[in-house]
Scaffold this active site. Structure first.
Site, PDB file in Angstrom:
ATOM      1  CG  ASP A 100     -18.080  30.316  35.870  1.00 39.49           C
ATOM      2  OD1 ASP A 100     -17.286  29.621  36.511  1.00 39.49           O
ATOM      3  OD2 ASP A 100     -17.895  30.726  34.714  1.00 39.49           O
TER       4      ASP A 100
HETATM    5  N1  URA Z   1     -16.806  27.452  31.323  1.00 43.97           N
HETATM    6  C1  URA Z   1     -16.960  28.615  31.956  1.00 43.97           C
HETATM    7  O1  URA Z   1     -16.319  29.596  31.637  1.00 43.97           O
HETATM    8  N2  URA Z   1     -17.852  28.680  32.962  1.00 43.97           N
HETATM    9  C2  URA Z   1     -18.612  27.637  33.342  1.00 43.97           C
HETATM   10  O2  URA Z   1     -19.413  27.769  34.258  1.00 43.97           O
HETATM   11  C3  URA Z   1     -18.432  26.428  32.656  1.00 43.97           C
HETATM   12  C4  URA Z   1     -17.533  26.356  31.649  1.00 43.97           C
END
Ligand code: URA
Length: 240
Positions: A100
């Site tokens: 993310d």
């Molecule tokens: N899990 C998440 O919630 N976000 C990420 O970026 C990676 C794993």
């Protein structure tokens, strides 16, 4: 490898444009025009486009410590910086899986589609390690157990995970799958919000030891993996 895929891997064009080039009679194998995009070829087949020999790109794998605010798609509709733009390479790279925008930490970029598949496909179960700071703190023993055993999410139950609380509200979570916002959604499901998330491990690689001299790779820094490191990554994909 299929001819269209071979051309795409060689950086000639996207898979779709490669298929169009083949249909247009621009591609030959050993001097003979081929119009079947599924023809099996390799480096030794003598593939040419418009008479020019095609040499597949050298395979490269880079590691980056992604800062917050950088997206891991190739392009961003909101004009935010991308991980691809942070790494210098003559080859067209793409991220191996996603983090993310607000998640920091270890992300790989490569032009090796086969390796990327192995490292991200749940079938191979390559483990990724995350440090998550959650609120409220601490997480109860019962909720830690729920995270370990699997949580019912809207896209199905999560696979068993390894989870421990390093200090109140700071979790270490190992996942062999990589669904969208998985750590955040798992924590939300037990009533905790993720306020900080970092990926600190990807298979055998540790963010802590990736800089020269076995130091931690600083945020925003990147480097190409050595042949030995790439070999290690290939092995986890095979053995999982
Ligand atoms: N899990 C998440 O919630 N976000 C990420 O970026 C990676 C794993």
């Amino acid at each position: 490898m299929r001819l269209a895929k071979f051309l795409a891997h060689a950086g000639v064009a996207s898979r779709r444009s490669a298929e169009q080039m083949i249909a247009a009679g621009r591609v030959s194998i050993g001097g003979a025009v081929v119009t079947d995009p599924a023809r099996d070829v390799d480096r030794a087949s003598g593939v040419t486009v418009d008479g020019e020999p095609i040499a597949p790109e050298e395979r490269q794998v880079f590691v980056l410590n992604k800062p917050a605010g950088v997206v891991s798609t190739a392009k961003d509709t909101h004009r935010r910086p991308t991980v691809v733009a942070m790494v210098e390479s003559a080859n067209r790279l793409y991220p191996v899986g996603r983090l993310d925008a607000e998640t920091t930490g270890l992300i790989l970029l490569t032009n090796d589609g086969e390796l990327a598949d192995r490292l991200t496909h749940p079938r191979y179960g390559v483990e990724k390690g995350y440090h998550a700071r959650v609120a409220p703190a601490p997480v109860s023993k019962g909720d830690l157990r729920r995270l370990r055993q699997g949580i019912e999410l809207e896209d199905g139950r999560t696979a068993p995970a390894s989870v421990r609380q390093l200090e109140p509200g700071r979790l270490e979570i190992w996942l062999g799958e990589g669904r969208k916002r998985q750590v955040r959604r798992m924590c939300e499901a037990i009533g905790h919000r993720v306020v900080e998330l970092e990926r600190f491990a990807f298979g055998p690689l540790r963010l802590d030891r990736l800089a020269a001299g076995g130091e931690r790779l600083p945020p925003g820094s990147w480097r190409e993996l050595t042949a030995a490191e790439v070999e290690q990554l290939r092995k986890v994909g095979e053995s999982s």
